[in-house]
Design a protein around this motif. Structure first.
Motif, short mmCIF file in Angstrom:
data_model
loop_
_atom_site.label_atom_id
_atom_site.label_comp_id
_atom_site.label_asym_id
_atom_site.label_seq_id
_atom_site.Cartn_x
_atom_site.Cartn_y
_atom_site.Cartn_z
N ALA A 105 -7.44 1.63 -0.09
CA ALA A 105 -6.99 3.03 -0.10
C ALA A 105 -6.72 3.49 -1.51
O ALA A 105 -6.93 4.64 -1.86
CB ALA A 105 -5.76 3.20 0.78
N GLU A 106 -6.21 2.57 -2.33
CA GLU A 106 -5.86 2.98 -3.69
C GLU A 106 -7.10 3.00 -4.58
O GLU A 106 -7.20 3.75 -5.52
CB GLU A 106 -4.80 2.05 -4.27
N ALA A 163 -9.82 3.94 -3.44
CA ALA A 163 -10.40 5.19 -2.93
C ALA A 163 -11.92 5.15 -3.00
O ALA A 163 -12.51 4.68 -3.96
CB ALA A 163 -9.89 6.41 -3.68
N ASP A 202 0.85 -1.19 0.00
CA ASP A 202 0.00 0.00 0.00
C ASP A 202 0.88 1.24 0.00
O ASP A 202 1.06 1.89 1.03
CB ASP A 202 -0.91 -0.03 1.23
N ALA A 210 0.36 4.14 -1.42
CA ALA A 210 -0.40 5.37 -1.17
C ALA A 210 -0.67 5.54 0.32
O ALA A 210 -0.60 6.65 0.86
CB ALA A 210 -1.71 5.33 -1.95
N TYR A 212 0.52 8.64 2.71
CA TYR A 212 -0.44 9.40 3.50
C TYR A 212 -0.01 9.46 4.97
O TYR A 212 -0.03 10.53 5.60
CB TYR A 212 -1.83 8.77 3.37
N ALA A 270 -2.86 7.01 -5.90
CA ALA A 270 -4.31 6.78 -5.84
C ALA A 270 -5.03 8.13 -5.93
O ALA A 270 -5.31 8.77 -4.91
CB ALA A 270 -4.68 6.08 -4.54
N TYR A 328 -8.02 9.15 -3.51
CA TYR A 328 -7.80 8.82 -2.10
C TYR A 328 -8.36 9.97 -1.25
O TYR A 328 -7.77 11.04 -1.15
CB TYR A 328 -6.30 8.64 -1.87
#
Length: 948
Positions: free
Chosen positions: A898-899, A901, A806, A808, A812, A838, A841
């Motif tokens: 998360a990617e 979104a 992950d 992204a 974050y 992403a 996101y």
């Protein structure tokens, strides 16, 4: 009566002469050559001279006589013999090549040129098509000394001989010599092995084998050299190599005796005088050094080998500056002398003069493409050109040619720099501050630290050839080469302790101008490791106790030799430990000021024994006092335990050994034997009792496979978590690289929400293996649990480099961590990276929008994001560990949530300048916002396509 007596005496004398003459005539060339090859030079010379005088039509007698005369230093006589032989055998190529050597040692450069010209003309006539084996070998040797392609020499000369006579010793020797000259020691050893399979015994073979095995198998090389001197006690090349090894081991008295042996054989031996000059230099007698060099050049005045040999040996003593100067002198005699050019290149690279050093190495590689060492170096340069340079004082990247006096420049693979480059900069900067102050040193030039991801690259940069697996790092003065923890295998060493150790070498070598014995240099570095962190360095063990009190103890005066040819890796480690004990003894009894004064005195060129006597006690008293100190330290280990053990023979039944162990319960080795037996039978409680007995007797150490590691394993198998944690704590306080125990301690601490322990154990684990993604994930999780995102920053950055699942989510979290510290620009870059991975996101877009607001209007984002961080770290933590390279994601794996979104309509996205920032970032990647939107629309169309 008198005439009869005279006549009788004459008759007897004539008969005796005839008997001698008959015996000489009866001797074959092979018999006389055997005398020469076994060191009976005078006998061989007498027999060869008789045959030459008798006028036997065989040039080999003249050649053998010349060789004997050259070996004895009878250069004028050799010239006379050569000139007479040349009249009879003017077209003999072997004789002509021998004549070059004769002319050189008689100071006749014009004749040398004449002989070379003749040989070139002879070879151009094409007569080699019908040449004998010895002529072909002589031609190959001539070409090899004149820069001809090694492959052509092998194919056209040596292989041609061996095809018709596989056991031709001269061709085998010439092949091995050529391979050694090119640095291809493997080929040399293979060539010699062929001759040995034919049961050929020859001192020349064994000497070449000793040279070929030297870089990779010192024990076998020592045996080969000893065999050579058994076959020929007077073989000058073997004696020269023996003297070199004795100088390396700082056994100068023994080296002096070996050199005197050489001079008895040949009072004019230039290599003997060169080696005496090396010893004079090391002992600080520079006038004597100059005088001996002049003696070495007395007969062959422009011999480049003399200065090359002196300089090479000085470089072997880490005196690269002086060594480089000698190579420059060598090149004034012969600008095309490749050994001096390449040695100078290596010296300059070790002095940190990279630009010229690499130029010279490249020059050698182009001139001699079959020079293995030069080729390896230039191939390595292509890889290291991609390294990034980090300044330790700021932990920031600088240009490769950045130069600041006293700055530490760390050159690393870009990927590795992101993982632990900052930590490396911090530990080196700390070492500089602490050690330079303690040893009263101000660095006046940059220090270069090169860290190699591959062990083979480290070896090539350090030694010129693959090998050296036992070395973690090497310091040449202002240049350090080190293995990356990525190359450490399952149980790597503590890389921070390695860098601290090597930087200590920088300090002591600089302070002494590289004029210090090996034992003192290593002893100080190990001593300082322990002072920085008690877990680092070395400590007393049962085996070290046994070695100190037994035959493995080495007197101070011979400690350096213990590093050169140790019987085993264990003996080498013991040499480090004993050397550190000497340093501890000096500081405890005479003070740090005394040690500093010793180093200053060494820097003035004063020998170590005199320096020690000046600032401590005379060597004899020091040896006695230290021996008592070392014995006391050893006897203090495991009080109340017995440490004697029988020498069981190979093949002794295990039952007999077990019986001895059971009958000696107060013996350390017996208890360890019983504990291991119980563990192998899974009787962990019984094993723990044996191990606890040793703990109670203060015989527990942090060594691998030692009491504490085994006891922790027993507690784990018995599911006694509380007891296990206690043992692990003690174990980890004594071990610098117990990676499995550190992982286990983190696991137990996390279960009990002991996040402080997770941090301490995790940070200690990263000193061993910074590429373990699982450790970084646990540290990120701990930072989240305690609400201290700052403590996660380094691990988040590292995890990004370890092929995260992950990416992204990590970006974050990194943005949140930066934002919590007020580092807004870094936070913006991180959140934009997350959105590049992403674009939809939601949390990242929200954070980017907030970061664009003035600080007074910015909400507290930290608390709102903790849940997201926790979920992301737990998601990562649930993934299986993929080794030091991190977690690689399969190409067909589904992207995390998360990617994907949360699907949010464009008109609900925060506006502000979010699109502008993201757009600029995408432009930097060569893609516009419009193009990206088009990609998303196409992706959406594909996703909503009718399955039919």
């Amino acid at each position: 009566m008198r005439p009869r007596i005279v006549i009788g005496a004459i008759v007897i004398a004539v008969c005796q002469w005839m008997m001698v003459a008959q015996s000489v005539r009866a001797a074959t060339y092979t018999d006389v050559e055997a005398l020469y090859l076994t060191g009976k030079i005078d006998e061989a010379k007498e027999a060869a001279a008789a045959e030459v005088e008798r006028g036997v039509w065989n040039r080999r007698w003249s050649e053998l006589l010349i060789k004997c005369q050259l070996s004895s230093g009878e250069y004028a006589e050799a010239l006379e013999t050569y000139q007479a032989a040349l009249k009879r055998y003017p077209t003999s190529l072997p004789l002509r090549t021998l004549g070059i050597e004769v002319a050189r040692y008689n100071g006749l450069p014009d004749q040398v040129a004449t002989e070379k010209a003749f040989i070139h003309r002879y070879l151009e006539t094409g007569q080699l098509r019908y040449a004998t084996a010895d002529t072909l070998v002589a031609a190959g040797r001539f070409f090899s000394n004149n820069g001809i392609d090694a492959r052509i020499i092998l194919k056209s000369f040596y292989d041609r001989v061996l095809e018709s006579d596989s056991g031709n010793l001269d061709a085998i020797l010439a092949t091995a010599e050529l391979a050694i000259d090119k640095g291809d020691f493997k080929v040399a050893a293979e060539s010699i092995a062929k001759a040995k399979r034919l049961e050929i015994q020859d001192a020349r073979l064994e000497t070449l084998l000793a040279i070929a095995l030297g870089p990779t198998d010192s024990k076998a090389a020592t045996i080969a050299l000893a065999t050579a001197l058994e076959l020929n006690p007077n073989y000058a090349p073997a004696l020269t190599l023996k003297a070199e090894k004795e100088i390396d081991r700082e056994l100068y008295d023994q080296a002096g005796k070996t050199i005197e042996h050489l001079l008895r054989l040949n009072p004019k031996d230039e290599k003997a005088f060169a080696l005496k000059a090396v010893i004079a230099h090391v002992e600080g007698d520079y006038d004597r050094e100059k005088e001996l060099r002049q003696k070495a050049l007395r007969h062959y005045g422009d011999n480049p080998e003399v200065d090359h040999l002196i300089g090479r040996k000085l470089s072997d003593k880490y005196r690269f500056k002086e060594g480089a100067e000698y190579q420059r002198r060598s090149l004034t005699f012969d600008a095309d002398y490749v050994p001096a050019t390449f040695q100078l290149a290596q010296d300059l690279l070790r002095l940190g003069d990279d630009e010229i050093g690499w130029q010279l190495a490249d020059e050698v590689n182009r001139q001699d493409p079959y020079n293995v060492v030069a080729y390896n170096l230039m191939t390595l340069k292509d890889r290291t050109d991609g390294f990034e340079t980090l300044a330790a004082s700021s932990a920031r990247q600088v240009s490769r040619d950045f130069s600041e006096p006293g700055e530490i420049l760390i050159r690393m693979d870009p990927h590795e720099r992101q993982v632990y480059g900052t930590a490396a900069a911090e530990i080196l900067n700390e070492a500089k501050q602490a050690l330079c102050e303690k040893y009263d040193l101000q660095l006046k030039r940059p220090v270069i630290v090169e860290i190699f991801p591959k062990q083979s690259d480290f070896a090539i940069r350090t030694f010129g050839l693959p090998g050296g697996e036992g070395f973690l790092g090497v310091c040449f003065g202002h240049v350090i080469t080190a293995n990356s923890p990525a190359s450490g295998g399952d149980r790597p060493s503590n890389w921070k302790s390695v860098l601290w150790h090597e930087f200590c070498h920088v300090v002591t070598l600089t302070k002494t101008k590289n004029r210090m014995p090996r034992w003192l240099s290593e002893g100080i570095s190990v001593y300082e490791e322990v002072r920085r962190d008690p877990r680092w360095g070395q400590s007393m063990t049962a085996r070290y106790r046994e070695m100190i009190l037994g035959d493995d103890y080495t007197p101070i005066a011979k400690l350096s030799s213990a590093f050169l040819a140790p019987p085993s890796a264990e003996h080498l480690q013991f040499a480090y430990y004993e050397s550190s004990l000497v340093v501890e003894f000096i500081i405890d009894n005479y003070g740090t000021d005394a040690l500093n004064a010793i180093l200053d005195t060494l820097g003035e060129g004063i020998p170590i024994n005199i320096a020690l006597a000046k600032h401590t006690d005379p060597m004899e008293r020091l040896e006695v006092a230290f021996r008592a100190f070392a014995r006391q330290r050893a006897e203090g280990f495991g009080p109340g335990l017995a440490f004697d053990r029988p020498e069981f023979k190979e093949g002794t039944p295990q039952e007999e050994i077990d019986l001895w162990a059971s009958e000696n319960p107060a013996n350390y080795w017996a208890r360890m034997r019983m504990a291991r037996n119980e563990m192998s039978s899974r009787n962990y409680e019984a094993a723990a009792n044996h191990l606890n007995y040793l703990v109670d007797h203060d015989a527990a150490t942090g060594e691998r496979g030692g009491v504490l590691e085994l006891l922790a394993e027993c507690r784990r198998e018995l599911h006694q978590a509380g007891e296990e944690k206690v043992i692990l704590e003690r174990y980890l306080n004594e071990s610098a690289d117990a990676l499995p125990a550190l992982r286990r301690r983190m696991e137990l601490a996390a279960k009990d929400d002991e996040w402080g322990t997770v941090f301490s154990a995790g940070e200690q684990a990263l000193e061993v293996q910074p590429f373990a993604a699982g450790i970084h994930r646990e540290l990120i999780r701990a930072a989240t649990e305690v609400g201290e995102p700052k403590r996660a920053i380094d691990s988040l950055i590292a995890l990004k480099e370890l092929d995260p699942i992950d990416a992204a989510g990590l970006d974050y979290q990194l943005a949140v961590a930066f934002e919590s510290q007020g580092e807004i620009e870094q936070a913006k870059r991180a959140v934009v990276d997350a959105l590049l991975e992403a674009p939809r996101y939601r949390d990242a877009l929200s954070l980017l929008n907030q970061l664009a607001l003035p600080k007074v209007d910015r909400p507290d984002h930290q608390s709102n994001s903790q849940a997201s961080q926790s979920n992301a770290s737990q998601s990562d933590a649930s993934e299986p560990e993929e080794g030091v390279a991190g977690d690689a994601m399969p190409e067909d794996a589904e992207k995390p949530d998360a990617e994907k979104a949360d699907a949010v309509k464009p008109d609900t996205m925060p506006q502000s300048n979010t699109e502008e920032v993201v757009g600029e970032a995408k432009k930097a990647e060569g893609k516009s916002v419009v193009e990206d939107d088009a990609d998303e629309r196409a992706e959406n169309e594909t996703e909503t396509e009718d399955p039919k």
